[in-house]
Each structure stands twice: as C-alpha cells, then as structure tokens.
Design a protein around this motif. Structure first.
Motif, PDB file in Angstrom:
ATOM      1  N   MET A 313       2.664  13.574   2.212  1.00  0.00           N
ATOM      2  CA  MET A 313       3.220  12.437   1.403  1.00  0.00           C
ATOM      3  C   MET A 313       2.305  11.573   0.794  1.00  0.00           C
ATOM      4  O   MET A 313       2.351  10.726  -0.019  1.00  0.00           O
ATOM      5  CB  MET A 313       4.063  11.588   2.486  1.00  0.00           C
ATOM      6  N   VAL A 314       0.959  11.377   1.631  1.00  0.00           N
ATOM      7  CA  VAL A 314       0.004  10.269   1.439  1.00  0.00           C
ATOM      8  C   VAL A 314      -0.550  10.633  -0.081  1.00  0.00           C
ATOM      9  O   VAL A 314      -1.040   9.865  -0.798  1.00  0.00           O
ATOM     10  CB  VAL A 314      -1.062  10.036   2.792  1.00  0.00           C
ATOM     11  N   ALA A 315      -0.945  12.290   0.047  1.00  0.00           N
ATOM     12  CA  ALA A 315      -1.631  12.585  -1.087  1.00  0.00           C
ATOM     13  C   ALA A 315      -0.696  12.332  -2.497  1.00  0.00           C
ATOM     14  O   ALA A 315      -0.934  11.793  -3.562  1.00  0.00           O
ATOM     15  CB  ALA A 315      -1.917  14.131  -1.193  1.00  0.00           C
ATOM     16  N   THR A 316       0.688  12.522  -2.230  1.00  0.00           N
ATOM     17  CA  THR A 316       1.489  12.368  -3.473  1.00  0.00           C
ATOM     18  C   THR A 316       1.609  10.669  -3.867  1.00  0.00           C
ATOM     19  O   THR A 316       1.569  10.344  -4.944  1.00  0.00           O
ATOM     20  CB  THR A 316       2.985  12.786  -3.032  1.00  0.00           C
ATOM     21  N   ALA A 317       1.572  10.046  -2.660  1.00  0.00           N
ATOM     22  CA  ALA A 317       1.798   8.480  -3.004  1.00  0.00           C
ATOM     23  C   ALA A 317       0.349   8.186  -3.926  1.00  0.00           C
ATOM     24  O   ALA A 317       0.376   7.114  -4.571  1.00  0.00           O
ATOM     25  CB  ALA A 317       1.795   7.801  -1.623  1.00  0.00           C
ATOM     26  N   LEU A 318      -0.749   8.482  -3.522  1.00  0.00           N
ATOM     27  CA  LEU A 318      -2.057   8.247  -4.109  1.00  0.00           C
ATOM     28  C   LEU A 318      -2.118   8.694  -5.393  1.00  0.00           C
ATOM     29  O   LEU A 318      -2.581   8.160  -6.225  1.00  0.00           O
ATOM     30  CB  LEU A 318      -3.123   8.489  -3.254  1.00  0.00           C
ATOM     31  N   THR A 319      -1.458   9.876  -5.669  1.00  0.00           N
ATOM     32  CA  THR A 319      -1.444  10.409  -7.035  1.00  0.00           C
ATOM     33  C   THR A 319      -0.532   9.580  -7.941  1.00  0.00           C
ATOM     34  O   THR A 319      -1.174   9.354  -9.142  1.00  0.00           O
ATOM     35  CB  THR A 319      -0.900  11.805  -6.840  1.00  0.00           C
ATOM     36  N   GLU A 320       0.592   9.359  -7.520  1.00  0.00           N
ATOM     37  CA  GLU A 320       1.538   8.526  -8.234  1.00  0.00           C
ATOM     38  C   GLU A 320       1.045   7.032  -8.294  1.00  0.00           C
ATOM     39  O   GLU A 320       1.688   6.337  -9.383  1.00  0.00           O
ATOM     40  CB  GLU A 320       2.880   8.674  -7.502  1.00  0.00           C
ATOM     41  N   ALA A 321       0.201   6.464  -7.468  1.00  0.00           N
ATOM     42  CA  ALA A 321      -0.097   4.988  -7.630  1.00  0.00           C
ATOM     43  C   ALA A 321      -1.140   4.783  -8.645  1.00  0.00           C
ATOM     44  O   ALA A 321      -1.041   3.679  -9.277  1.00  0.00           O
ATOM     45  CB  ALA A 321      -0.530   4.740  -6.288  1.00  0.00           C
ATOM     46  N   LEU A 329      -9.026  12.147  -5.972  1.00  0.00           N
ATOM     47  CA  LEU A 329      -8.548  12.543  -4.858  1.00  0.00           C
ATOM     48  C   LEU A 329      -8.918  13.885  -4.124  1.00  0.00           C
ATOM     49  O   LEU A 329      -8.722  14.924  -4.747  1.00  0.00           O
ATOM     50  CB  LEU A 329      -6.971  12.449  -4.847  1.00  0.00           C
ATOM     51  N   VAL A 330      -9.434  14.046  -3.064  1.00  0.00           N
ATOM     52  CA  VAL A 330     -10.198  15.344  -2.547  1.00  0.00           C
ATOM     53  C   VAL A 330      -9.700  15.885  -1.363  1.00  0.00           C
ATOM     54  O   VAL A 330      -9.374  15.067  -0.352  1.00  0.00           O
ATOM     55  CB  VAL A 330     -11.705  14.845  -2.594  1.00  0.00           C
ATOM     56  N   GLU A 331      -9.278  17.132  -1.369  1.00  0.00           N
ATOM     57  CA  GLU A 331      -9.049  17.869  -0.178  1.00  0.00           C
ATOM     58  C   GLU A 331     -10.536  18.173   0.468  1.00  0.00           C
ATOM     59  O   GLU A 331     -11.083  19.201   0.027  1.00  0.00           O
ATOM     60  CB  GLU A 331      -8.496  19.332  -0.485  1.00  0.00           C
ATOM     61  N   CYS A 332     -10.799  17.460   1.638  1.00  0.00           N
ATOM     62  CA  CYS A 332     -12.167  17.516   2.102  1.00  0.00           C
ATOM     63  C   CYS A 332     -12.278  18.588   3.062  1.00  0.00           C
ATOM     64  O   CYS A 332     -13.536  18.638   3.703  1.00  0.00           O
ATOM     65  CB  CYS A 332     -12.689  16.127   2.563  1.00  0.00           C
ATOM     66  N   GLY A 333     -11.373  19.064   3.686  1.00  0.00           N
ATOM     67  CA  GLY A 333     -11.490  20.033   4.754  1.00  0.00           C
ATOM     68  C   GLY A 333     -11.627  19.361   6.277  1.00  0.00           C
ATOM     69  O   GLY A 333     -11.601  17.983   6.047  1.00  0.00           O
TER      70      GLY A 333
END
Length: 398
Positions: A313-321, A329-333
């Motif tokens: 949800m957070v990743a989607t929110a940041l993408t759409e914002a 936006l990075v998947e950092c591990g």
C-alpha cells in the motif's frame, strides 16, 4: 483524493522553513533516552490549542499521543516518530550544533520529530475532509533497551489502531530516494556482558595463576564459530565483541576480564540457536581454564517485520502521488541495524520505510558517528511521503 493531496503538499511546502527550524532546535538541545523532559514539553506546547486530542507522559515516560479525528468515519492509522539523542560529542561544525556536551542527535530523530509535527499540523487543518483517525505517536527512547515503544504500547498507544507506519531518514542513502522492503526489514538484537573471574599472579610464575586474558581471547575467537558453523549460510546473524576490558600491568596476570557485545539476527528462531551456542562455548572455555564467569545476556528488540499488504500500500501510494522531490522508489532489501519500531509491527500490520538523506558530492557519515549529517531537504520528502501514504490509506485502505 488528488485535490486533498495537493492541499496537503502545498501546506507542507509552505511550512518547510518551520520544519527545518524545529529540527535545528532539537538538534541544538538533544536529550538522551528516558531523559527527554524538555523535548517532550516542546512537542506538547506545539499542539496546545490545536484541534486534536493530546496525551502526555504516555507509558510513564515522556511519550505523547496525538489523535486527529477526521470529519468522516474511517480506520485508525498510527504514524510514529522517535525523538531521543545519543551519548556522542558532536563534531560536525554546524552553526546549530548540539549545545549539550557529549549528547548529539546522531541518528536523525530530530528530523523525524520535526517533519512529523509539521505533517500533523497540516493534517489537523484538513481534518474535516479526512475519513478516519490519525494517531501521531511521538516516542522517546528508541536507542536504549527496553526502548520507548514497549512502554507506550503497554500504556495503550495502539488501542483501537488498525495499522502503523514509520519512517527513518538515512544518511547513507541518496537524497531523493525513498526505500522500502516487504517482510523482515530490521534485525532483532541481544546484548551481553561477561565477567570472567580467574586467579591473578605474576608473569614470572604463570603456573600459579588462571589467566583470564588467555581464556577471554579463546572465547572471542571461538564465539565466531556460531555464525560460521551453526547458522545456515542463507540466514543472517552476527556476534560482536565490542568491548574487551582487560587492562593491567605488563608483568601481571589479570584475574578478571569483562567482555561486552551484541548479537543480531534476522529470524526469531535463530535467536535461540545463537544464545544456546554462546552459553555452551562460554561454559566450556571457562571449565577448560578453571575459571568462573558471570553472564548477563539480554534479548531485547525483536526482528522488525513489514507486513506485505501494508508495505505494498505504501509503495502504491508513493508511486501514485508523483512527488517531484522523489527521484526513485527503491526496494532496498533488509537492513542490518535494529529498531524498536519492531514492537509496533508485532502488534499491528505495519510498514517501516526509509528516506535518503545524503546529498551527492557531500561527505557521507554513518548513523551514530560524531560527524553524522542529514541534508535537510529530506524532511519535506519524508513529510510528503508519509502524507501520501496516510491519505491513500484513509481513502482506500490496505
């Protein structure tokens, strides 16, 4: 949603100078964990007279809980920021350097609190348009076990809360990057103190002594085999001896040595393996050398696990914002430090994510370093990122 987000972002932009001023105030006046009296008062004064409910001294300490009730019914989302400093002498040369000797905001908690206060202030101004309740958790004592989160949870700060979000600014990550990870995101931790007690003597007659320096040295080496020979190579664990106190005279065999250190794990089931092997090795070496020991082995912060749907949800929110200050936006591990946000994540579906704070071309120093520094542009990014996640959650859920 878009109109509301635009309003929120405009307010945050207009208040960016206030955000930076608050951060600099906290940076100049840092307070150690469980001693944040003036910091707590400053935060409470900020909310005085605003349209929100404020609880102070939550958990018997200096924590605060601020509830912002929207004009429409909806879920309850908690967002958390910590505000304690560290026992470090600052060496940044900043014009707003710490005025307190040997105390410094060397982890960015001053920035967390500053962005959160301005975000909360802006959300209060828009509350009639919000569907649900936002609970602001201003938490003390993240740095020192048992941590401030545990006491605040026991005092009821999560009562009625559906989900929890948190941000950490990161001095070793690029400014403009926002980073996240689904699943285990921060290590769990244990700390230990070992006192080895032998029999002292003179260097010329070692046969009459039981040398704790030799025994402790054997232990320091042997304990590393826990990770290399008892932990799955695809798992994560570290055992660190951070202090070896055996100072004495050159010709005297030391009768007592004190060792201190910590353990980090990324799976809770690994915790028991490390502790069992640690104690077995310690006991065996001390028996071999005919010495006694005292052990204080304390398991504290759990593994911090990000709930996958909440993180998505957070990743989607940041993408759409489409926040212009965010470059990527990075998947950092998973990240190797420990974090007492883990206690919230054990109780409610949560997401703890990161905002880069290192400006390209400037010196880079890690957290807890005397020269630790964050570029203050990260504060607005943090506020907009958390704001976008809040609005998305209240309107669409997880």
């Amino acid at each position: 949603m878009d109109h509301l987000q635009t309003q929120l972002f405009n307010k945050l932009q207009q208040k960016e100078a206030d955000m930076i001023a608050i951060r600099r105030h906290f940076h100049e006046h840092p307070e150690l964990s469980f001693h944040e009296t003036e910091t707590s008062k400053y935060i409470a004064a900020f909310y005085a007279g605003k349209e929100c409910d404020v609880q102070t001294n939550v958990g018997g300490g200096h924590g605060l809980v601020v509830d912002i009730h929207g004009g429409k019914k909806g879920p309850v989302l908690a967002i958390r920021a910590d505000f304690d400093a560290l026992p470090i002498q600052e060496d940044t040369g900043l014009p707003f350097s710490s005025k307190i000797p040997n105390v410094m905001h060397a982890c960015g908690h001053d920035g967390h609190t500053a962005y959160m206060m301005i975000l909360a202030d802006s959300l209060i101004e828009l509350k009639d348009e919000l569907a649900g309740t936002i609970r602001i958790i201003h938490q003390p004592a993240e740095e020192v076990p048992p941590g401030g989160a545990k006491g605040m949870i026991e005092a009821g700060c999560l009562d009625g809360v559906d989900h929890v979000l948190g941000i950490h600014v990161m001095s070793m990550m690029p400014l403009g990057d926002v980073l996240y990870h689904k699943g285990p995101v921060h290590t769990g931790r244990a700390t230990f103190k070992v006192i080895m007690q032998g029999k002292g003597g003179h260097g010329s007659t070692p046969q009459d002594a039981n040398d704790t320096i030799v025994a402790a040295s054997q232990f320091v080496t042997a304990v590393q085999t826990i990770v290399s020979r008892r932990i799955d190579p695809f798992d994560t664990a570290t055992v660190t001896i951070g202090s070896f106190d055996g100072k004495g005279s050159a010709n005297v065999i030391k009768d007592s040595v004190t060792l201190e250190g910590d353990v980090r794990i990324m799976k809770e089931e690994t915790r028991a393996i490390v502790e069992k092997e640690f104690k077995q090795i310690l006991d065996g070496i001390c028996r071999t050398f005919g010495i006694h020991y005292e052990l204080d082995y304390a398991n504290d912060y759990p593994v911090c696990v990000n709930d996958e749907p909440t993180t998505e949800m957070v990743a989607t929110a940041l993408t759409e914002a489409h926040i212009p200050e965010i470059k990527q936006l990075v998947e950092c591990g998973p990240q190797t430090p420990s974090e007492d946000f883990a206690y919230y994540a054990k109780e409610r579906p949560s997401c703890f994510f990161f905002v880069g704070a290192h400006k390209e071309g400037t010196p880079m120093y890690p957290h807890h370093h005397p020269k630790f520094y964050i570029d203050e542009d990260c504060l607005l990014i943090a506020a907009k990122s958390m704001g976008a996640a809040v609005l998305h959650y209240l309107s669409k859920g997880v």
